[in-house]
Design an enzyme around this catalytic site. Sequence first.
Site, PDB file in Angstrom:
ATOM      1  N   GLU A 193     -40.000 -25.086  45.707  1.00 36.24           N
ATOM      2  CA  GLU A 193     -41.161 -25.791  44.876  1.00 36.24           C
ATOM      3  C   GLU A 193     -40.270 -26.110  43.486  1.00 36.24           C
ATOM      4  OE1 GLU A 193     -45.356 -24.495  46.166  1.00 36.24           O
ATOM      5  OE2 GLU A 193     -44.589 -22.936  44.914  1.00 36.24           O
TER       6      GLU A 193
ATOM      7  N   CYS B  27     -53.684 -23.912  43.283  1.00 33.95           N
ATOM      8  CA  CYS B  27     -53.132 -23.740  41.876  1.00 33.95           C
ATOM      9  C   CYS B  27     -53.440 -24.933  40.941  1.00 33.95           C
ATOM     10  CB  CYS B  27     -51.821 -23.306  41.872  1.00 33.95           C
ATOM     11  SG  CYS B  27     -50.636 -24.288  42.720  1.00 33.95           S
TER      12      CYS B  27
END
Lengths: 634, 634
Positions: free
Chosen positions: B314, B398
Amino acid sequence: MRRYSPVRFTDVVFEDAFWRERLETVLTRTIPSQHERLRDHGILESLTVPQPPPPLRIPPGEHGLSMQVFWDSDVGKWIESASYVLAHRRDPAIEAHIDEITDWLEKAQLPDGYLNCWYLGREPDRRWTNLRDRHELYCAGHLLEGAIAYAQATGRRRLLDILCRYVDHIAETFGTGPGQKRGYCGHQEIELALMKLYHATGNRKYLDLAAYFIDERGNAPPHYFDVEARARGDDPAKYWFGTYEYSQSHMPVRRQRTVVGHAVRAMYMYAAMADLAADLADDSLREACEALWQHVTTKRMYVTAGIGPSASNEGFTQDYDLPNETAYAETCAAVALIFWAQRMLHLDCDGRYADVLETALYNGALSGLSRDGTHYFYQNPLASDGSHTRWQWHTCPCCTMNVSRLVASVGGYFYSVGRGAVAVHLYGSSRATLTVGGSPIRLRQESDYPWSGRVKITVDLDAPSQFTLKLRIPGWARPATVNVAGRALASTAPQRGYVDIARTWQAGDVVELELPMPVERVHANPLVQADAGRICLRRGPLIYCVEQADHPQSTIDLLRLPHDVPLQPVTRPDLFGGIVTIVAQARELSGDAPDAPLYSARPFEARPAALTAIPYFLWNNRGANRMRVWLPQT
Amino acid sequence: MRRYSPVRFTDVVFEDAFWRERLETVLTRTIPSQHERLRDHGILESLTVPQPPPPLRIPPGEHGLSMQVFWDSDVGKWIESASYVLAHRRDPAIEAHIDEITDWLEKAQLPDGYLNCWYLGREPDRRWTNLRDRHELYCAGHLLEGAIAYAQATGRRRLLDILCRYVDHIAETFGTGPGQKRGYCGHQEIELALMKLYHATGNRKYLDLAAYFIDERGNAPPHYFDVEARARGDDPAKYWFGTYEYSQSHMPVRRQRTVVGHAVRAMYMYAAMADLAADLADDSLREACEALWQHVTTKRMYVTAGIGPSASNEGFTQDYDLPNETAYAETCAAVALIFWAQRMLHLDCDGRYADVLETALYNGALSGLSRDGTHYFYQNPLASDGSHTRWQWHTCPCCTMNVSRLVASVGGYFYSVGRGAVAVHLYGSSRATLTVGGSPIRLRQESDYPWSGRVKITVDLDAPSQFTLKLRIPGWARPATVNVAGRALASTAPQRGYVDIARTWQAGDVVELELPMPVERVHANPLVQADAGRICLRRGPLIYCVEQADHPQSTIDLLRLPHDVPLQPVTRPDLFGGIVTIVAQARELSGDAPDAPLYSARPFEARPAALTAIPYFLWNNRGANRMRVWLPQT
């Protein structure tokens, strides 16, 4: 229905030239070093069953499978490669190694003929319980190919007899008869090997077994892999790979029109299908092969004839999805494409098959072997940031012996023989002895191919003979000129890739062929997003690349090739024993200045810079460094 | 050392315009729907400890970790987003939801202040044993940000008091004193939240705790994550991710000059570092921030200001590695880049920070939220084959609440206040009430920004006042023209991105700003291989893309943009409530003809075809379809 037949590779002897050098390297360096690695990595030891096996060297992967289950196949492929060497020149040391392996296999084989060293050593009670994943028949196929090659090279049949007993056991175990399992292998290979055995022996039962495996594949419901999963107590819905496309068993093979899944499995299967289509005159198989060929070559093939862009399935994805830097393009897949292409060529002598065969041979497959003969590529990307490099061995060493068996037998791809005809597919200095209509024909090629397109073929005969000499005119080489016995051929427009010269040939007749080899800019179909705005360079059968090693003054990622600059072939005797490079006046953009922005509304400045391209297959012979096949064009 | 301070987002009220629409959508649709999803997915239920917890909804991944450990953070971010809504307009239903959550948290909290619902519900004896992976302090940080926002919006302190007790417990547990753990979180976030708490309360101990976490990070040997792994009985060498670069703890933060690892962790940390650099006048932190800013913005950022190209971490990979179709470019990372950029702007009011802030806001971050306010992108690729699409929720949600808290507080990014100065960073119709030197200043902006670059600012004051109005001139908008009270400014050449207008202002003074907004072709640094031979279209702050939905007659992958055709802005009231598109006469190549070859030595034929580009942030609001930001140029 097979219109042409292959020639024995031993009937083609290379003279000082391109293939002579590579063949010598494989004979003298590759084969011995591969034996050492098989020994050092425990692969030979794994054959010495029934001993208590040593601890696993390759731990199980995510799906609980150690790649050691493939090891028999590696041994089989090494025997095949080594036997091709013996066919060129006997070697007591190599023969002793193969005899030692034969001893082990003889000892390991069960009375019923079963012979898989993984199962015999570790899980004797679980044989034939997981054809989907465990490669038992795949291993049998490669051992069989090795045994056939060894018998043909030396006349020694002991290994082949062992394998024939194993094949008999397989034929009893699998089939549609009562009590037989209706199984087939998750990794196709045995089908092709059985066809070789049929051609070597003439025994129809081997063809029947190959046909059974092809016919049964993908039938459902019930799907055999579901059936055996349930028998093991596994839920078929939890198949770790998720789709039977992976092994081309998602539908019966005759209905398949789209190349999917694992590329090597696909190619081995298509090769067997083409063999069966020929031997059984089976149009439904032939039509499937033709459609699959059309699909892969017009939608899913790299310009190097590498295939299978994705690492996740070692295979195919979507049409036009051909990323360069992450290209998987396994060496084995390019080699297997050559196997299939040759069989298509024998079904139908069409130059489009030979064009792909040649492209794969000189590019996507040959790149898999280093110049020194002891380092390999498993993946063959078309661009690298410098991190991709050759290795001496691999956890899954399949590619090593695939490229060595290809090179060691490359002469077999040069010619085919049909009724009253000889087809010349490939060019290069060599002497071939062929038989057409029962009469020997000796053909001598003199050429600097692939560096030059000028080829002189001298015909030698015991007596004048009428036959057609079919000369392949590659797709890139038009117009070609042909002189026969000193006279220019009136028409050299090829029919389906070949110029036919039908005449009564005399000993000493000379054919002079001139294949123009300009440097060409090749454009990819604009749907290939990875190559948009880029071109690649081709000269003759060779795809070129730009490697950082030739550009001490420039960063190759900054080079841009203007669409109109001349592209100059330059002979370089100093490089790799003598090659032709391509040189152009390119532009180098100013991207690496310390204050260079990441994005700019103004074009980046350019300065002149020399660009040198080398044949793709030679890259990474000077260490890891940046490389690009597709060059941005301005 | 902080030269400028932020303004409260509630001090900026949007009028009919771009942000009003988006704010309304978030207020009326996004926040309520997020609460429903938190409830439906069991996230709210997970707060009701100590009950016997229900079975895991998200099974453990490869490293034995259920993503449910993050759930407290999702609740915290929702409270923060919802509180921003309440700051605009009180809402009893939302307040009741937050009170209910507060009840649960109050009940769950241990007497010593500890409050992590995952551990309290499932592993109460293992708290603080795996800071590397388990996100305890990260969750605390997000709950704290939520509590601060709720207190500021409503004046109700109960939740904040709970969190302050938790922070007190954290301050006792971690530090360099005797008996304290020298730990810090694997996912930075609490540092930034503690700085907010310090700014909200003025209590220095919160700053000290933030400074401790930053100072301690990456110290070795021994490395804290090694120490705690050994204490758990784990081998630190077997860390599942392999490198502490993942969490930017591979070296002390002051020595870091290269952006590496997980992008969101990096951005949250840099934001806290910039805060500390300002509050502590710490040049070593400031220098690290400046070097890291320089690195990410000149080597590792998409043109949309998306960051972190790789799914595997990520986060960041290599310089210039910015693939388009596989771009991860997490929405959270673009939002967090805005947080960092704003703090850099307050350290040093330089337009290059505001330029990136604005680019991220209008492109890489805003793309994360659909026009209907209830669908999201986690990844924000710059090209799609049609398979990428928005989702209603995510295993790791998120991004949903990161984009909603950004939009709900966007007014806070428009202005900063310094000594005798107001800086205007962003433009758009709005009324702001600011305080400079103790006196209120009311600024009214009238503008169609970002569709037009014409901005009228009317100054309203209780009495004439001397201060500097700093107008940001975006990097793309040069030369700008500025009229003050009807007279053209003599020099509008910006100094470090701003034109300073220092004068004694009168009520009713009008500033007219004209930012030219031509359509521009943006070139990527030629080292970005993914964009070689391509350009993208920019107009004002907006990056444009070509979406298949606007091209019923063409396949967008076949479109090529000639380098010299005019690019026309076209207002389209019918599209997305009124936007400006870009239209050009492009060329469509003949790649999809049935007989189109895969490779050709001749260029593919082209025919004229209209090209329409829309703002990138709006793509995928008409279903999944193909999209490209970078267009091949001919």
